[in-house]
Design an enzyme around this catalytic site. Structure first.
Site, PDB file in Angstrom:
ATOM      1  N   LYS A  87      16.211  -1.873  -3.120  1.00  0.00           N
ATOM      2  CA  LYS A  87      15.434  -1.189  -2.072  1.00  0.00           C
ATOM      3  C   LYS A  87      14.868   0.142  -2.587  1.00  0.00           C
ATOM      4  CE  LYS A  87      13.542   0.458   1.405  1.00  0.00           C
ATOM      5  NZ  LYS A  87      13.453   0.404   2.817  1.00  0.00           N
ATOM      6  N   CYS A 120      10.353   7.427   4.296  1.00  0.00           N
ATOM      7  CA  CYS A 120      11.031   6.570   3.315  1.00  0.00           C
ATOM      8  C   CYS A 120      10.690   6.885   1.867  1.00  0.00           C
ATOM      9  CB  CYS A 120      10.700   5.110   3.612  1.00  0.00           C
ATOM     10  SG  CYS A 120      11.004   4.707   5.334  1.00  0.00           S
TER      11      CYS A 120
HETATM   12  N1  SAJ Z   1      -0.347   6.197   0.225  1.00  0.00           N
HETATM   13  C1  SAJ Z   1      -1.315   6.701  -0.641  1.00  0.00           C
HETATM   14  N2  SAJ Z   1      -2.031   5.814  -1.399  1.00  0.00           N
HETATM   15  C2  SAJ Z   1      -1.835   4.466  -1.317  1.00  0.00           C
HETATM   16  C3  SAJ Z   1      -0.838   3.960  -0.444  1.00  0.00           C
HETATM   17  C4  SAJ Z   1      -0.113   4.869   0.302  1.00  0.00           C
HETATM   18  O1  SAJ Z   1      -1.525   7.910  -0.744  1.00  0.00           O
HETATM   19  O2  SAJ Z   1      -2.544   3.723  -2.010  1.00  0.00           O
HETATM   20  C5  SAJ Z   1       0.460   7.141   1.040  1.00  0.00           C
HETATM   21  C6  SAJ Z   1       0.290   6.939   2.543  1.00  0.00           C
HETATM   22  O3  SAJ Z   1      -0.844   7.618   3.024  1.00  0.00           O
HETATM   23  C7  SAJ Z   1       1.588   7.495   3.077  1.00  0.00           C
HETATM   24  C8  SAJ Z   1       2.602   7.145   1.986  1.00  0.00           C
HETATM   25  O4  SAJ Z   1       1.839   6.861   0.830  1.00  0.00           O
HETATM   26  O5  SAJ Z   1       1.527   8.893   3.205  1.00  0.00           O
HETATM   27  C9  SAJ Z   1       3.533   5.987   2.305  1.00  0.00           C
HETATM   28  O6  SAJ Z   1       2.837   4.958   2.973  1.00  0.00           O
HETATM   29  P1  SAJ Z   1       3.060   3.395   2.636  1.00  0.00           P
HETATM   30  O7  SAJ Z   1       2.191   2.607   3.524  1.00  0.00           O
HETATM   31  O8  SAJ Z   1       2.935   3.172   1.186  1.00  0.00           O
HETATM   32  O9  SAJ Z   1       4.616   3.156   2.928  1.00  0.00           O
HETATM   33  P2  SAJ Z   1       5.601   3.444   4.204  1.00  0.00           P
HETATM   34  O10 SAJ Z   1       6.359   4.685   3.887  1.00  0.00           O
HETATM   35  O11 SAJ Z   1       4.859   3.386   5.473  1.00  0.00           O
HETATM   36  O12 SAJ Z   1       6.566   2.158   4.089  1.00  0.00           O
HETATM   37  C10 SAJ Z   1       7.291   1.933   2.876  1.00  0.00           C
HETATM   38  C11 SAJ Z   1       7.083   0.455   2.461  1.00  0.00           C
HETATM   39  N3  SAJ Z   1       7.539   0.260   1.100  1.00  0.00           N
HETATM   40  C12 SAJ Z   1       6.776  -0.377   0.194  1.00  0.00           C
HETATM   41  O13 SAJ Z   1       5.651  -0.806   0.427  1.00  0.00           O
HETATM   42  C13 SAJ Z   1       7.373  -0.569  -1.154  1.00  0.00           C
HETATM   43  C14 SAJ Z   1       7.856  -0.472   3.421  1.00  0.00           C
HETATM   44  O14 SAJ Z   1       7.798  -1.822   2.976  1.00  0.00           O
HETATM   45  C15 SAJ Z   1       9.323  -0.018   3.523  1.00  0.00           C
HETATM   46  O15 SAJ Z   1      10.065  -0.860   4.392  1.00  0.00           O
HETATM   47  C16 SAJ Z   1       9.311   1.402   4.079  1.00  0.00           C
HETATM   48  O16 SAJ Z   1       8.667   2.238   3.110  1.00  0.00           O
HETATM   49  C17 SAJ Z   1      10.756   1.826   4.296  1.00  0.00           C
HETATM   50  O17 SAJ Z   1      11.181   1.798   5.469  1.00  0.00           O
HETATM   51  O18 SAJ Z   1      11.456   2.080   3.323  1.00  0.00           O
END
Ligand code: SAJ
Length: 418
Positions: free
Chosen positions: A216, A270
């Site tokens: 995880k 997360c």
């Molecule tokens: N972000 C970027 N660029 C990108 C993608 C995301 O800057 O290309 C930023 C987003 O704007 C945001 C942050 O990253 O601020 C996180 O967003 P996210 O959509 O990547 O992830 P979370 O935090 O919403 O959810 C993550 C997910 N993990 C993965 O995709 C590996 C989700 O599957 C997990 O269950 C969740 O964390 C968790 O609960 O741990």
């Protein structure tokens, strides 16, 4: 049907409790917050997630689900409380420990305890130790495997099955995603598998607890490192006067390149926390993961500097910031880089800053205390702006008429208005 007791009715526990209840399980949801318990028992979700409100209402109406402050005996206990980090980035599993202590008095032989919270490697073994201290009458397999005379008296099953759902798609992913189950021993893993097979369509893989715990953390660190790469590219491109969005888009046309999107930093509860658990457990070995955290945490300050540079070329500019949430089309403000940016900007100038966030009715406390920050609607914010700073790629902003920003100074941190 089995009775399931879920501890923690947040963005993992509440969807899971509601889903299980409509599938026929008898579910007791437990939360330490009385207001949350009340809201849920009235048939409402306190979490803003697509379709969750309807599901909670159906679950409560079915008579299979109720919420309470304290747990009671059940067949399966699921711990889904938040894990935290301290200001110094050290793991804080206080809530997990408290949930274990709340569960222990109610355990009976044959019960299955599942930990869904994301936690540092070794935490499931700690839970086994705490249960053993609190309930010496019960036997946990891992603690007895070396003692043949009590091996046959196994009474409690314990497994870690980390949640993997993406906020905004929780209800779909709860069912569709593959799951990893780490058993404290094989019978525990098999018993947990039997349970998840009743509502998960994705594949289920079994392993030990420490491997499941690390998997995880690795998933979220992988995303953090890849976003850091994209963010580093945006710094490089800015220095060289090259458009980073064009670089990412065209580089991604290579069959084996898949760069993520640069932005104003990484937010949410997360990804900002989980990589630190790895850094804490293996500090010397996790240099890349550590550096990625630093790069992503550096982004809000870098964006503030760029706003100030742009503002210096304008006379008394009105600055409008678009978006406060941590990512597009969600209301979650926790750990949002946009909030840090607006906050730091307001500290560095006496001028008024206009903020547009269609998903909130009032400024969050962190911003409400500054006199020079004002929440306005999109039309007002755009009309009055001399400098527009796009911080979140909400749908409402993506579709904005070019007329509204075409003649203004723009800093688009998400690359949606190219
Ligand atoms: N972000 C970027 N660029 C990108 C993608 C995301 O800057 O290309 C930023 C987003 O704007 C945001 C942050 O990253 O601020 C996180 O967003 P996210 O959509 O990547 O992830 P979370 O935090 O919403 O959810 C993550 C997910 N993990 C993965 O995709 C590996 C989700 O599957 C997990 O269950 C969740 O964390 C968790 O609960 O741990």
């Amino acid at each position: 049907m089995e009775k399931v007791c879920i501890l923690g009715l947040g963005c993992i526990g509440l969807p899971m409790a509601s889903l299980l209840a409509v599938k026929g399980f008898k579910v007791q949801g437990v939360d330490v917050n009385f207001n949350i318990v009340e809201t849920i028992n009235q048939g409402y979700s306190h979490i803003n997630e697509p379709e969750l409100n309807d599901l909670v209402r159906s679950a409560i109406k079915s008579g299979n689900f109720f919420a309470s402050i304290n747990p009671s005996p059940a067949d399966i206990f699921i711990i889904a409380v938040p894990s935290l980090i301290t200001k110094n980035h050290l793991p804080d599993i206080t809530h997990v420990k408290a949930a274990t202590y709340a569960t222990a008095p109610h355990l009976t032989p044959g019960n299955l305890v599942i930990l869904e919270s994301t936690i540092p490697v070794g935490t499931t073994e700690k839970i086994a130790g705490w249960i053993n201290e609190l309930r010496p009458d019960l036997v946990i397999p891992s603690l007895v495997s070396s003692v043949p005379q009590i091996r046959n008296k196994v009474q409690i099953f314990l497994a870690h099955c980390p949640e993997r759902v993406l906020p905004g798609r929780i209800l779909q992913e709860l069912v569709a995603n593959d799951r990893i189950i780490g058993g404290i021993d094989e019978p525990s893993a098999l018993k947990a598998q039997e349970f998840y097979e009743k509502f998960v369509c994705g594949g289920i893989s079994l392993t030990d607890t420490r491997t499941a715990e690390l998997i995880k953390l690795v998933e979220n660190s992988f995303r953090d490192v890849n976003i850091a790469f994209a963010n580093e590219l945006s710094l490089i491109c800015n220095k060289l006067g090259i458009n980073v969005w064009e670089v990412v888009e065209l580089a991604n046309r290579h069959p084996r390149v898949d760069i993520l999107q640069p932005g104003p930093g990484v937010g949410g509860h997360c990804i900002t926390k989980d990589p630190w658990y790895i850094v804490d457990s293996a500090t010397d070995e996790s240099r890349l993961i550590y550096t990625a955290r630093l790069i992503n945490d550096h982004m809000p300050g870098y964006i503030v500097n760029r706003i100030q540079e742009m503002a210096a070329h304008l006379e008394q500019p009105v600055i409008t910031c678009l978006g406060l949430s941590y990512k597009a089309d969600c209301v979650e403000l926790r750990e949002s880089p946009a909030i840090k940016i607006v906050q730091d900007l307001s500290k560095s100038t006496a001028r008024q800053i206009l903020v547009v966030e269609p998903h909130v009715k009032a400024l969050p406390d962190e911003l409400a205390k500054y006199d020079n920050i004002k929440l306005v609607d999109l039309t007002t914010g755009m009309k009055q702006a001399d400098l527009v700073v796009l911080l979140v790629n909400h749908h409402a902003f993506t579709n904005l008429d070019t007329e509204m920003y075409g003649k203004k100074a723009v800093l688009d941190t998400r690359g949606i208005w190219r």
